[in-house]
Design an enzyme around this catalytic site. Sequence first.
Site, PDB file in Angstrom:
ATOM      1  N   THR A 139       0.825  -1.205   0.000  1.00  0.00           N
ATOM      2  CA  THR A 139       0.000   0.000   0.000  1.00  0.00           C
ATOM      3  C   THR A 139       0.863   1.262   0.000  1.00  0.00           C
ATOM      4  O   THR A 139       1.983   1.248   0.516  1.00  0.00           O
ATOM      5  CB  THR A 139      -0.898  -0.012   1.252  1.00  0.00           C
ATOM      6  OG1 THR A 139      -1.501   1.271   1.404  1.00  0.00           O
ATOM      7  CG2 THR A 139      -0.124  -0.310   2.531  1.00  0.00           C
ATOM      8  N   ASP A 140       0.304   2.359  -0.503  1.00  0.00           N
ATOM      9  CA  ASP A 140       1.029   3.639  -0.450  1.00  0.00           C
ATOM     10  C   ASP A 140       1.189   4.130   0.988  1.00  0.00           C
ATOM     11  O   ASP A 140       2.007   5.003   1.265  1.00  0.00           O
ATOM     12  CB  ASP A 140       0.330   4.701  -1.313  1.00  0.00           C
ATOM     13  CG  ASP A 140      -1.109   5.003  -0.913  1.00  0.00           C
ATOM     14  OD1 ASP A 140      -1.615   4.390   0.045  1.00  0.00           O
ATOM     15  OD2 ASP A 140      -1.724   5.869  -1.570  1.00  0.00           O
ATOM     16  N   GLU A 141       0.389   3.561   1.920  1.00  0.00           N
ATOM     17  CA  GLU A 141       0.456   4.037   3.315  1.00  0.00           C
ATOM     18  C   GLU A 141       1.803   3.751   3.963  1.00  0.00           C
ATOM     19  O   GLU A 141       2.132   4.355   4.987  1.00  0.00           O
ATOM     20  CB  GLU A 141      -0.661   3.408   4.158  1.00  0.00           C
ATOM     21  CG  GLU A 141      -2.023   3.835   3.677  1.00  0.00           C
ATOM     22  CD  GLU A 141      -3.139   3.668   4.693  1.00  0.00           C
ATOM     23  OE1 GLU A 141      -2.838   3.456   5.884  1.00  0.00           O
ATOM     24  OE2 GLU A 141      -4.294   3.755   4.287  1.00  0.00           O
ATOM     25  N   TYR A 184      -1.644  -0.443  11.183  1.00  0.00           N
ATOM     26  CA  TYR A 184      -1.865  -1.094   9.874  1.00  0.00           C
ATOM     27  C   TYR A 184      -0.684  -0.832   8.942  1.00  0.00           C
ATOM     28  O   TYR A 184      -0.075  -1.761   8.405  1.00  0.00           O
ATOM     29  CB  TYR A 184      -3.173  -0.594   9.233  1.00  0.00           C
ATOM     30  CG  TYR A 184      -3.247  -0.891   7.752  1.00  0.00           C
ATOM     31  CD1 TYR A 184      -3.389  -2.194   7.280  1.00  0.00           C
ATOM     32  CD2 TYR A 184      -3.147   0.144   6.802  1.00  0.00           C
ATOM     33  CE1 TYR A 184      -3.426  -2.470   5.919  1.00  0.00           C
ATOM     34  CE2 TYR A 184      -3.189  -0.125   5.433  1.00  0.00           C
ATOM     35  CZ  TYR A 184      -3.329  -1.426   4.999  1.00  0.00           C
ATOM     36  OH  TYR A 184      -3.363  -1.701   3.646  1.00  0.00           O
ATOM     37  N   LYS A 243       2.197  -3.369   7.299  1.00  0.00           N
ATOM     38  CA  LYS A 243       2.425  -3.544   5.855  1.00  0.00           C
ATOM     39  C   LYS A 243       3.888  -3.208   5.502  1.00  0.00           C
ATOM     40  O   LYS A 243       4.495  -3.864   4.663  1.00  0.00           O
ATOM     41  CB  LYS A 243       1.467  -2.670   5.046  1.00  0.00           C
ATOM     42  CG  LYS A 243       0.000  -3.053   5.145  1.00  0.00           C
ATOM     43  CD  LYS A 243      -0.349  -4.411   4.565  1.00  0.00           C
ATOM     44  CE  LYS A 243      -0.294  -4.466   3.068  1.00  0.00           C
ATOM     45  NZ  LYS A 243      -0.810  -5.772   2.548  1.00  0.00           N
TER      46      LYS A 243
HETATM   47  P1  NAD Z   1     -10.222  -6.768   2.591  1.00  0.00           P
HETATM   48  O1  NAD Z   1     -10.165  -6.481   4.052  1.00  0.00           O
HETATM   49  O2  NAD Z   1     -11.455  -6.435   1.826  1.00  0.00           O
HETATM   50  O3  NAD Z   1      -9.949  -8.323   2.349  1.00  0.00           O
HETATM   51  C1  NAD Z   1      -8.943  -9.017   3.037  1.00  0.00           C
HETATM   52  C2  NAD Z   1      -9.165 -10.516   2.819  1.00  0.00           C
HETATM   53  O4  NAD Z   1      -8.119 -11.210   3.502  1.00  0.00           O
HETATM   54  C3  NAD Z   1     -10.488 -11.031   3.391  1.00  0.00           C
HETATM   55  O5  NAD Z   1     -11.100 -11.908   2.474  1.00  0.00           O
HETATM   56  C4  NAD Z   1     -10.069 -11.782   4.650  1.00  0.00           C
HETATM   57  O6  NAD Z   1     -10.939 -12.861   4.985  1.00  0.00           O
HETATM   58  C5  NAD Z   1      -8.688 -12.272   4.265  1.00  0.00           C
HETATM   59  N1  NAD Z   1      -7.821 -12.516   5.426  1.00  0.00           N
HETATM   60  C6  NAD Z   1      -7.638 -11.716   6.500  1.00  0.00           C
HETATM   61  N2  NAD Z   1      -6.793 -12.307   7.376  1.00  0.00           N
HETATM   62  C7  NAD Z   1      -6.425 -13.488   6.818  1.00  0.00           C
HETATM   63  C8  NAD Z   1      -5.561 -14.535   7.225  1.00  0.00           C
HETATM   64  N3  NAD Z   1      -4.903 -14.512   8.403  1.00  0.00           N
HETATM   65  N4  NAD Z   1      -5.414 -15.600   6.396  1.00  0.00           N
HETATM   66  C9  NAD Z   1      -6.083 -15.660   5.215  1.00  0.00           C
HETATM   67  N5  NAD Z   1      -6.927 -14.711   4.798  1.00  0.00           N
HETATM   68  C10 NAD Z   1      -7.087 -13.638   5.578  1.00  0.00           C
HETATM   69  O7  NAD Z   1      -8.941  -6.060   1.971  1.00  0.00           O
HETATM   70  P2  NAD Z   1      -8.755  -5.320   0.568  1.00  0.00           P
HETATM   71  O8  NAD Z   1      -9.195  -3.931   0.683  1.00  0.00           O
HETATM   72  O9  NAD Z   1      -9.285  -6.192  -0.506  1.00  0.00           O
HETATM   73  O10 NAD Z   1      -7.155  -5.294   0.495  1.00  0.00           O
HETATM   74  C11 NAD Z   1      -6.441  -6.389  -0.063  1.00  0.00           C
HETATM   75  C12 NAD Z   1      -4.964  -6.100   0.019  1.00  0.00           C
HETATM   76  O11 NAD Z   1      -4.659  -4.907  -0.703  1.00  0.00           O
HETATM   77  C13 NAD Z   1      -4.451  -5.864   1.430  1.00  0.00           C
HETATM   78  O12 NAD Z   1      -3.194  -6.469   1.536  1.00  0.00           O
HETATM   79  C14 NAD Z   1      -4.319  -4.349   1.539  1.00  0.00           C
HETATM   80  O13 NAD Z   1      -3.297  -4.012   2.440  1.00  0.00           O
HETATM   81  C15 NAD Z   1      -3.968  -3.987   0.127  1.00  0.00           C
HETATM   82  N6  NAD Z   1      -4.383  -2.651  -0.327  1.00  0.00           N
HETATM   83  C16 NAD Z   1      -5.683  -2.240  -0.176  1.00  0.00           C
HETATM   84  C17 NAD Z   1      -6.072  -1.014  -0.692  1.00  0.00           C
HETATM   85  C18 NAD Z   1      -7.499  -0.522  -0.562  1.00  0.00           C
HETATM   86  O14 NAD Z   1      -7.765   0.629  -0.900  1.00  0.00           O
HETATM   87  N7  NAD Z   1      -8.438  -1.319  -0.117  1.00  0.00           N
HETATM   88  C19 NAD Z   1      -5.137  -0.196  -1.340  1.00  0.00           C
HETATM   89  C20 NAD Z   1      -3.814  -0.640  -1.458  1.00  0.00           C
HETATM   90  C21 NAD Z   1      -3.457  -1.889  -0.957  1.00  0.00           C
HETATM   91  O1  DAU Z   2      -4.052   4.110   0.552  1.00  0.00           O
HETATM   92  C1  DAU Z   2      -4.313   2.741   0.528  1.00  0.00           C
HETATM   93  C2  DAU Z   2      -5.098   2.354   1.751  1.00  0.00           C
HETATM   94  O2  DAU Z   2      -6.393   2.908   1.603  1.00  0.00           O
HETATM   95  C3  DAU Z   2      -5.169   0.844   1.963  1.00  0.00           C
HETATM   96  O3  DAU Z   2      -3.890   0.367   2.232  1.00  0.00           O
HETATM   97  C4  DAU Z   2      -6.105   0.492   3.115  1.00  0.00           C
HETATM   98  O4  DAU Z   2      -6.262  -0.907   3.189  1.00  0.00           O
HETATM   99  C5  DAU Z   2      -7.450   1.134   2.864  1.00  0.00           C
HETATM  100  O5  DAU Z   2      -8.299   0.896   3.971  1.00  0.00           O
HETATM  101  C6  DAU Z   2      -7.309   2.633   2.632  1.00  0.00           C
HETATM  102  O6  DAU Z   2      -6.908   3.344   3.837  1.00  0.00           O
HETATM  103  P1  DAU Z   2      -7.589   4.738   4.257  1.00  0.00           P
HETATM  104  O7  DAU Z   2      -7.439   4.909   5.703  1.00  0.00           O
HETATM  105  O8  DAU Z   2      -7.130   5.833   3.358  1.00  0.00           O
HETATM  106  O9  DAU Z   2      -9.116   4.386   3.829  1.00  0.00           O
HETATM  107  P2  DAU Z   2     -10.515   4.609   4.545  1.00  0.00           P
HETATM  108  O10 DAU Z   2     -11.566   4.244   3.531  1.00  0.00           O
HETATM  109  O11 DAU Z   2     -10.603   4.009   5.883  1.00  0.00           O
HETATM  110  O12 DAU Z   2     -10.553   6.199   4.726  1.00  0.00           O
HETATM  111  C7  DAU Z   2     -10.375   7.069   3.624  1.00  0.00           C
HETATM  112  C8  DAU Z   2     -10.380   8.490   4.167  1.00  0.00           C
HETATM  113  O13 DAU Z   2     -11.703   8.788   4.634  1.00  0.00           O
HETATM  114  C9  DAU Z   2      -9.461   8.694   5.367  1.00  0.00           C
HETATM  115  O14 DAU Z   2      -8.917   9.995   5.293  1.00  0.00           O
HETATM  116  C10 DAU Z   2     -10.394   8.593   6.574  1.00  0.00           C
HETATM  117  C11 DAU Z   2     -11.706   9.121   6.030  1.00  0.00           C
HETATM  118  N1  DAU Z   2     -12.943   8.531   6.627  1.00  0.00           N
HETATM  119  C12 DAU Z   2     -13.053   7.187   6.640  1.00  0.00           C
HETATM  120  C13 DAU Z   2     -14.181   6.589   7.189  1.00  0.00           C
HETATM  121  C14 DAU Z   2     -14.314   5.084   7.221  1.00  0.00           C
HETATM  122  C15 DAU Z   2     -13.956   9.356   7.095  1.00  0.00           C
HETATM  123  O15 DAU Z   2     -13.860  10.592   7.033  1.00  0.00           O
HETATM  124  N2  DAU Z   2     -15.068   8.768   7.622  1.00  0.00           N
HETATM  125  C16 DAU Z   2     -15.232   7.412   7.698  1.00  0.00           C
HETATM  126  O16 DAU Z   2     -16.260   6.936   8.225  1.00  0.00           O
END
Ligand code: NAD
Ligand code: DAU
Length: 339
Positions: free
Chosen positions: A125-127, A153, A157
Site C-alpha cells: 500500500t502507499d500508506e 496497519y 504492511k
Molecule cells: P479486505 O479487508 O477487503 O480483504 C482481506 C481478505 O483477507 C479477506 O477476504 C479476509 O478474509 C482475508 N484474510 C484476512 N486475514 C487473513 C488470514 N490470516 N489468512 C487468510 N486470509 C485472511 O482487503 P482489501 O481492501 O481487498 O485489500 C487487499 C490487500 O490490498 C491488502 O493487503 C491491503 O493491504 C492492500 N491494499 C488495499 C487497498 C485498498 O484501498 N483497499 C489499497 C492498497 C493496498
Molecule cells: O491508501 C491505501 C489504503 O487505503 C489501503 O492500504 C487500506 O487498506 C485502505 O483501507 C485505505 O486506507 P484509508 O485509511 O485511506 O481508507 P478509509 O476508507 O478508511 O478512509 C479514507 C479516508 O476517509 C481517510 O482519510 C479517513 C476518512 N474517513 C473514513 C471513514 C471510514 C472518514 O472521514 N469517515 C469514515 O467513516
Amino acid sequence: MKIAITGGAGFIGANFVYYILEKYPEYDVICIDALTYAGNMETLESALADRRFVFRKADIADRTAICEIFEEHRPDVVVNFAAESHVDRSIENPELFLRTNILGTQVLLDACNKYSVKRFHQVSTDEVYGDLPLDRPDLMFTEERPLHASSPYSASKAGADLLVQAYYRTYGTPVTISRCSNNYGPFQFPEKLIPLMISNAMKNKPLPVYGKGENVRDWLYVEDHCTAIDLIIHKGRPGEVYNIGGNNERTNLEVVRTIVRILGRSENLITFVKDRPGHDLRYAIDASKIRKEMGWEPRTGFEEGLKRTIEWYISNQQWIEHVTSGEYQGYYARMYENR
Ligand code: NAD
Ligand code: DAU
C-alpha cells in the site's frame, strides 16, 4: 499456469479472481482465505461455478495448513492480498495486524521457497510511505521514498515489505511488491469511506466525515489495480517495487459530496465527527515507473468509476445486508456512536 490468490474472498482479491478467470481461460486459480469478517463466500459465488477455481479456507499464518495447500496444488505464482486492511481497526487491535500481515507473509514466503514458486507478489500500500503535507501539491511518493508508517496497519504492511525484500536478498526468492493508492469498486466492505458513505446515504443515515474532511486520497478503480498487478506478475522485474496510483486526488469532503450528488441525497446528511488518531493528511502516488516499464495507465475516470460502483451497490443490496448483519453492527456502534 496455477495462481494462488490469498485473501480472494475480500474486496480487491475477489475482483482479481474474476479478472484472472476471465482474461486467462487456460489458468487455474486457488483461492486461500481465512474468511474473517472481511471475507465472504457470497462474493465468490460465480467463481465457484468455474471448474478452474478452487477455494481453500486457511489462515496464511498457519504454516501447516499453507504447506499442505502448496503441496497439493503446487502454484506457479502466489499473489498475496490476505491482510487485515482497515486502519481504524488496527488502532483498536494492533496485534492481529502484526500476526496476519507480517507473520502471515513470512509463512507464505517460506512456502514459496519450499515449493519453488516462480513468483511471489506482495500487494502492499502507499500508506507505507507515511503522508504528505496538504500545502505541497508538488510532492509525491516515488518508490525510492523511505518507509515512514503512521498507523499499526501501515507499520505492519511496511514490516511485511521489508521482509519480502529481505527474502529476495537473502534467499533469492523471486518477489515483486506493488504499492497502490486507495481503491474503490464492487465488493468493498462498508467499513471503508466510499462504500460506507454509499450504504448510509442510500438509507438516509448520517455520513460521518472525520475532522474537517480535508484529508486527501488518490482514488483508483479496482479494475485498474487488477490490470497493474497482472502486468507486474507477468513482466515485473524480481526484487522490484512498483507504485500504482489513480492520479486522482480528492479531499474526503469532495468524495462524499460527489456520492451525495449522484444519489440525489441532501448534503445535510454530512456530519463532522472526531478525527482518526494519527490521521494521514495526503497520499499522492508517482506511478511513472510502471507506466514507463510496462505501459500501465488507469483507464477509469473517477466520476465514471463512482457511478458504476454506486450502481453496483444499488443492485446488490442483499450483499450489503448479509455482510453487515453480524460483527459489523458492534463495530459500527463502537466506532461511530458517541463519536
Ligand atoms: P479486505 O479487508 O477487503 O480483504 C482481506 C481478505 O483477507 C479477506 O477476504 C479476509 O478474509 C482475508 N484474510 C484476512 N486475514 C487473513 C488470514 N490470516 N489468512 C487468510 N486470509 C485472511 O482487503 P482489501 O481492501 O481487498 O485489500 C487487499 C490487500 O490490498 C491488502 O493487503 C491491503 O493491504 C492492500 N491494499 C488495499 C487497498 C485498498 O484501498 N483497499 C489499497 C492498497 C493496498
Ligand atoms: O491508501 C491505501 C489504503 O487505503 C489501503 O492500504 C487500506 O487498506 C485502505 O483501507 C485505505 O486506507 P484509508 O485509511 O485511506 O481508507 P478509509 O476508507 O478508511 O478512509 C479514507 C479516508 O476517509 C481517510 O482519510 C479517513 C476518512 N474517513 C473514513 C471513514 C471510514 C472518514 O472521514 N469517515 C469514515 O467513516
